[in-house]
Design a protein around this motif. Structure first.
Motif, short mmCIF file in Angstrom:
data_model
loop_
_atom_site.label_atom_id
_atom_site.label_comp_id
_atom_site.label_asym_id
_atom_site.label_seq_id
_atom_site.Cartn_x
_atom_site.Cartn_y
_atom_site.Cartn_z
N ALA A 117 0.77 -1.11 -0.20
CA ALA A 117 -0.48 0.58 0.47
C ALA A 117 0.85 1.07 0.06
O ALA A 117 0.86 2.21 0.59
CB ALA A 117 -0.86 -0.01 1.34
N TRP A 118 1.86 1.43 -0.93
CA TRP A 118 2.69 2.33 -1.04
C TRP A 118 2.16 3.94 -1.52
O TRP A 118 2.81 4.62 -0.59
CB TRP A 118 4.37 2.23 -1.88
N ARG A 119 0.68 3.96 -2.01
CA ARG A 119 0.43 5.36 -1.94
C ARG A 119 -0.21 5.36 -0.53
O ARG A 119 -0.54 7.17 -0.63
CB ARG A 119 -0.63 5.14 -2.47
N ASP A 120 -0.91 5.23 0.11
CA ASP A 120 -0.80 5.48 2.01
C ASP A 120 0.40 5.91 2.78
O ASP A 120 0.18 6.67 3.79
CB ASP A 120 -1.41 4.18 3.17
N VAL A 121 1.36 5.32 2.26
CA VAL A 121 2.82 6.03 3.19
C VAL A 121 4.05 7.09 1.80
O VAL A 121 3.45 7.48 2.59
CB VAL A 121 3.83 4.68 2.51
N LEU A 122 3.84 7.06 0.81
CA LEU A 122 4.18 7.88 0.16
C LEU A 122 3.34 9.24 -0.99
O LEU A 122 2.26 8.79 -1.43
CB LEU A 122 5.58 7.70 -1.27
N THR A 123 3.39 10.67 -0.26
CA THR A 123 2.12 11.29 -0.80
C THR A 123 3.36 12.47 -1.67
O THR A 123 4.01 12.50 -1.01
CB THR A 123 1.58 11.87 0.25
N TRP A 124 2.90 12.96 -2.39
CA TRP A 124 2.98 13.70 -3.47
C TRP A 124 2.51 15.03 -3.62
O TRP A 124 2.54 15.84 -5.23
CB TRP A 124 3.56 13.37 -4.34
N ARG A 125 1.15 15.78 -3.12
CA ARG A 125 0.36 16.33 -3.65
C ARG A 125 -0.14 18.08 -2.49
O ARG A 125 1.09 17.52 -1.77
CB ARG A 125 -1.18 15.95 -3.24
N GLY A 126 -0.35 19.00 -2.83
CA GLY A 126 0.11 19.90 -1.94
C GLY A 126 1.14 20.87 -2.16
O GLY A 126 1.18 21.31 -1.07
N GLY A 127 1.90 20.79 -2.86
CA GLY A 127 3.45 20.98 -3.23
C GLY A 127 4.40 20.16 -2.00
O GLY A 127 5.74 21.35 -1.67
N SER A 128 4.07 19.42 -1.68
CA SER A 128 5.43 19.00 -0.33
C SER A 128 4.84 17.03 -1.19
O SER A 128 4.16 16.77 -1.79
CB SER A 128 4.51 18.49 0.61
N LEU A 129 6.19 16.46 -1.02
CA LEU A 129 6.65 15.07 -0.67
C LEU A 129 6.97 14.62 0.34
O LEU A 129 7.71 14.76 0.83
CB LEU A 129 8.24 15.18 -1.87
#
Length: 292
Positions: A117-129
């Motif tokens: 479930a990597w998309r629960d761990v890694l996010t890249w929205r709202g100008g932040s990684l």
């Protein structure tokens, strides 16, 4: 008519670059190319202790998103969906566990699956990684292609006419067609065919490029199934041609898995792949000249 200038060759990000232009690049353009490559490396290289992804691997948390985060991680989301989770940008710890780590120890500690479930761990929205927990981001599935595109943009602004940007066999061509040999993955002295590339990019991946001995016998390589942490054993090499190098690189990775041809068709990408039993497959209408 004068002779064409010699290609500009240099080493960066662990590979040999060769940039060919109709007129020699001036020193300012060369400086910009080097700066673009170093900037990308400082953001995305898991081999550099001072990189953005290395800092996130140590602590997790959030940082301002690098400019390439959106395009690359959006593409990873599509890759993951197409391959049933086999491609995953948090596969870095899996590569480390097999010995392909920052110190190049090549010490095999056994397979380690990447977070499903990597998309629960890694996010890249709202100008932040952001990472919800420490994890090792690895963008090798498409990152070199993205960097080829960035360098091509710099070169085309600085030099008119024909351009080829080649980063260790992943290349982008603008202007005059370029004939590219498809290296046999089991014998680098041979080719399985030739592909003429015009105003497009060709990217390749093969299990012989980065390989090392396994602790249990046999050979390991860098193309992993993120679901198991194990190297792929059914496909030996892939080639893909697309309008841009990041797309070609992404599809060349996806082609190691069952969903790759379907994604290539959806993205309008031509491809060839060679299986480990010596068979060769290609996309409908593929324009590569394959030797028989």
């Amino acid at each position: 008519m004068g002779a064409a200038p010699a290609p500009w060759r240099f080493e960066a990000i662990g590979t040999t670059w060769e940039i060919t232009t109709a007129e020699p690049l001036d020193e300012a353009a060369r400086h910009t190319v080097r700066a673009v490559i170093d900037g990308f490396d400082q953001e995305w290289s898991r081999f550099r202790p001072d990189s953005v992804v290395s800092a996130l691997a140590r602590t997790g948390g959030a940082v301002p998103a690098p400019a390439d985060a959106g395009p690359m991680l959006d593409a990873f989301a599509a890759l993951g969906e197409a391959t049933g989770g086999a491609v995953n940008p948090l596969v870095g710890a899996s590569l480390d566990a097999l010995g392909y780590d920052a110190a190049y120890t090549l010490h095999d500690r056994g397979p380690l699956a990447a977070p499903a479930a990597w998309r629960d761990v890694l996010t890249w929205r709202g100008g932040s990684l952001a990472l919800a927990e420490p994890a090792v981001i690895d963008v090798g599935a498409l990152g070199k292609g993205r960097l080829v595109d960035l360098v091509l943009d710099v070169v085309r602004r600085a030099a008119a006419g024909d351009v080829v940007v080649d980063a260790g066999g992943d290349l982008a061509v603008r202007g005059r067609p370029e004939r590219v040999g498809l290296e046999h993955p089991f014998d680098p002295r041979r080719a399985i065919g030739v592909w003429e590339v015009t105003d497009a990019a060709l990217c390749a991946s093969a299990i012989n490029r980065r390989s090392w001995p396994s602790a249990t016998g046999g050979t390991l390589h860098h193309v992993l199934d993120a679901r198991t942490g194990q190297p792929v054993r059914t496909v030996a090499a892939t080639w893909a041609v697309a309008a841009d190098a990041m797309t070609a690189d992404a599809v060349a990775t996806a082609l190691f898995f069952d969903g790759g041809p379907r994604l290539a068709r959806a993205w309008g990408v031509e491809w060839v792949r060679m299986t480990t039993d010596g068979g060769v497959e290609w996309s409908p209408g593929c324009r590569a000249e394959l030797f028989r």
